[in-house]
Design a protein around this motif. Sequence first.
Motif, short mmCIF file in Angstrom:
data_model
loop_
_atom_site.label_atom_id
_atom_site.label_comp_id
_atom_site.label_asym_id
_atom_site.label_seq_id
_atom_site.Cartn_x
_atom_site.Cartn_y
_atom_site.Cartn_z
N CYS A 138 0.82 -1.16 -0.12
CA CYS A 138 0.11 -0.05 0.06
C CYS A 138 0.99 1.26 0.10
N TRP A 139 0.25 2.62 -0.07
CA TRP A 139 0.81 3.73 0.08
C TRP A 139 2.09 3.86 -1.21
N MET A 140 1.53 3.17 -2.25
CA MET A 140 2.21 3.13 -3.51
C MET A 140 2.34 4.70 -4.10
N ARG A 141 3.68 4.89 -4.51
CA ARG A 141 3.94 6.33 -4.83
C ARG A 141 4.92 6.14 -6.06
N GLY A 142 5.03 7.18 -6.81
CA GLY A 142 5.80 7.55 -8.01
C GLY A 142 7.28 7.24 -7.55
N SER A 143 7.71 6.52 -8.56
CA SER A 143 9.43 6.01 -8.60
C SER A 143 9.72 5.04 -7.72
N GLU A 144 8.88 4.44 -6.81
CA GLU A 144 9.17 3.21 -6.30
C GLU A 144 9.04 2.05 -7.05
N TRP A 145 9.67 0.80 -6.56
CA TRP A 145 9.77 -0.33 -7.44
C TRP A 145 9.89 -1.60 -6.48
N LEU A 146 9.56 -2.53 -6.94
CA LEU A 146 9.69 -3.94 -6.17
C LEU A 146 10.23 -5.04 -7.03
N THR A 147 11.15 -5.65 -6.61
CA THR A 147 11.71 -7.07 -7.55
C THR A 147 11.15 -8.23 -6.90
N TYR A 148 10.73 -9.02 -7.83
CA TYR A 148 10.33 -10.62 -7.37
C TYR A 148 10.97 -11.75 -8.22
N ALA A 149 10.97 -12.87 -7.48
CA ALA A 149 11.55 -14.01 -8.12
C ALA A 149 10.39 -14.70 -8.35
N VAL A 150 10.16 -15.21 -9.68
CA VAL A 150 9.14 -16.09 -10.32
C VAL A 150 9.61 -17.29 -10.98
N ASP A 151 9.01 -18.33 -10.29
CA ASP A 151 9.32 -19.65 -10.87
C ASP A 151 8.37 -20.02 -11.83
N HIS A 195 12.85 -16.89 -12.95
CA HIS A 195 13.08 -15.32 -13.68
C HIS A 195 12.77 -14.38 -12.64
N THR A 196 13.57 -12.98 -12.88
CA THR A 196 13.05 -11.76 -11.96
C THR A 196 12.00 -10.99 -12.61
N LEU A 197 11.23 -10.32 -11.95
CA LEU A 197 10.17 -9.61 -12.36
C LEU A 197 10.32 -7.93 -11.65
#
Length: 486
Positions: free
Chosen positions: A381-394, A457-459
């Motif tokens: 939550c509290w999503m704001r411009g310029s933020e990012w998140l990285t995930y591992a995807v199988d 993979h990474t996303l």
Amino acid sequence: MLSPMPSYKIPRRLPAVRLTVTATAAAWAMALGGAAPGALAVESGAPADTAADRAHRDFLDHGPGIGVMTAAHRGQWREAPENSIPAIREAFADGAEIVEVDIRLTKDGVPVLMHDETVDRTTDGTGRVGDLTYAQLRALRLREGLGGRQTALTADRVPTLAEAMTAARTHGLVNLDQVWQHREAVWRVLEATGTVRNGLFKSRAPVTEVKAFRTRHPGALYMHLVDDANATSVAEFGNDRPPAFEVVFDEVGDTVAGAAFLRGLRATSRVWINGMRDGLAARYTDEASLIAPARGWATLIGGYGASIIQTDNVEALETYLATGAAGAVPTGAVRIQGEEHVLGGEGVAYHDIDAGNRGDGPGRSGEDVDVCDHDGAVAVCWMRGSEWLTYAVDVPRSGSYALKARVSSPYSPAGTYRLAFDGGAPGAAVRVANTTGHHAFALQAGGVTRTLERGRHTLRLSLDADAFQNWNLDYLQLEPVTAPGE
């Protein structure tokens, strides 16, 4: 958690069966304070055995083998404006036996469907319902879903109670909320529309007042609301208990959540429990059910004896009652929970522009990603411009995958995001659509399709810095794309 109630374990919904009304069954139904099953249907000229007839019979049945009934909160607002005729129709079409609506009176005394005291949230108008005539109210247009000033308008209008009851007449029951002070005016509408057997009154009024109403109107369906403040009112009904009790408890230790108290209710009546919000049933919510049924519906049924559940997720509850599964990941798909980003901290696993977890959810200790608990939905939550998140995807199988995101926001525009796979450049911006509420999550197609090989993979999900951003992310989902003919 309350220990299970084996004496009153409620099975998943049983297949519908046709029943013959006998004198004994009719007398039994009348003893519970309702009309003889089928009697009003015959008198009003309705078909001999409609969905409404079956719902009426089921509601009056409190035996140990009964199925669980679904009540749609404000209708199916995920597909139509809340408290609208289309929302009522869609709720019944999606399997609900009961639709909950809210009633208010206009300045000239017309009962209409409206939850709030004002029309501001759900229409393009302003002002108190009680200060507007029916003609003024009818000129307004309803907003999509749960409404909100930034939500799109529809062609639907505020319906009268008479219109709503007519729409429900052969389809099911209607839980009449916020009507007790206007009960006689509402009763007159039910009589005029031939829907006495469809309308379900409820209140937490003094029992003497309730008894007087039921004596005047022996055909009325009635449900009594109980919480710890008025738990003793149950005994005041004596042997003339209503056919249902709505039980509200915000803690598992509440008196009305106790096993003995609930067994006592179940012996004579149906037990209605609400799954919409945290404080209605000690956090056993719809959204928690979609993560794991034991965190919601399964425990409400098996542990607390619920035989009616009011929900904001009609289709998901119907699926659970039929199959025992809720919120299942589609075959071959990959679900990535928003809060389950990779490890590594700021600048490696994520970028968050403010320190600490600004949400009220279970964020990771020492990390700055904002995580909220929206009535059981754990989301970034509290999503704001310029933020990012990285995930591992199988990825389980090589192929083409379409991306969807389960999101929520009451804003238009709500924001945009971009996706980058395996360290590549971010793709085109994906617009997040208004879902009509921070707690109103919806799975939205992202318009992104990607061919991925089997394996890890990474996303990276990034938010455009120059766009307004105010939305919540429950999860991302990669769904396999099936070519035509496959």
